[in-house]
Design a protein around this motif. Structure first.
Motif, short mmCIF file in Angstrom:
data_model
loop_
_atom_site.label_atom_id
_atom_site.label_comp_id
_atom_site.label_asym_id
_atom_site.label_seq_id
_atom_site.Cartn_x
_atom_site.Cartn_y
_atom_site.Cartn_z
N ILE A 36 40.23 32.76 37.62
CA ILE A 36 40.60 33.27 38.94
C ILE A 36 42.13 33.31 39.04
O ILE A 36 42.80 32.28 38.87
N VAL A 38 45.57 33.52 40.97
CA VAL A 38 46.15 33.17 42.26
C VAL A 38 47.65 33.42 42.17
O VAL A 38 48.24 33.40 41.08
N PRO A 55 41.24 28.86 46.43
CA PRO A 55 40.15 29.68 46.98
C PRO A 55 38.82 29.33 46.32
O PRO A 55 38.78 28.95 45.14
N VAL A 60 36.49 35.19 45.56
CA VAL A 60 37.47 35.98 44.83
C VAL A 60 36.77 36.87 43.82
O VAL A 60 36.06 36.38 42.94
#
Length: 132
Positions: A36, A38, A55, A60
């Motif tokens: 993920i 960020v 998150p 996401v």
């Protein structure tokens, strides 16, 4: 246990390059299910990672080579809903590839079982390929 990797890296760094790097550096049981991206890794006042501020992985959408495209038909919407439930990812588009979203042979059983109620997974997969 599910493993996720949060990465603060330039957007042009391909997810496949990160996965290849990790596959060479880590044993398979330590490979993250999803990577993920960020903007920044959130920190607490003490300078430690603030895990609560990261998150949720399901909120996401992974970085994919194809842009997000909403389902246009009832069948497409149902399939996106099935994939979303199985993969635990929101906002799955009609051009998204199951493998790119983190799917593999293990969770495909539930997709196949549920897909039977909306016309069968194999037929839909074929239709998806014909759209291109």
């Amino acid at each position: 246990m599910r493993l996720f990797a949060y990465v603060s890296a330039p957007a042009e760094l391909a997810q496949s390059a990160l996965q290849d790097f990790l596959a060479k550096a880590l044993p398979t049981y330590m490979l993250p299910e999803r990577i993920i991206h960020v903007d920044d890794i959130p920190l607490t006042r003490n300078g430690k990672v603030d895990f609560g501020a990261l998150p949720e992985p399901t909120s996401v959408r992974p970085l994919l080579p194809t842009p997000f495209e909403e389902p246009q038909t009832e069948l497409e919407a149902k399939l996106c809903q099935i994939w979303s439930a199985v993969l635990r990812i929101e906002n799955i588009g009609v051009n998204d590839e199951f493998i790119d979203l983190g799917g593999d042979c293990s969770p495909s059983g539930p997709v196949r079982q549920t897909g039977g109620f909306c016309g069968g997974g194999f037929l839909v997969h074929r239709s998806h390929q014909e759209r291109r």
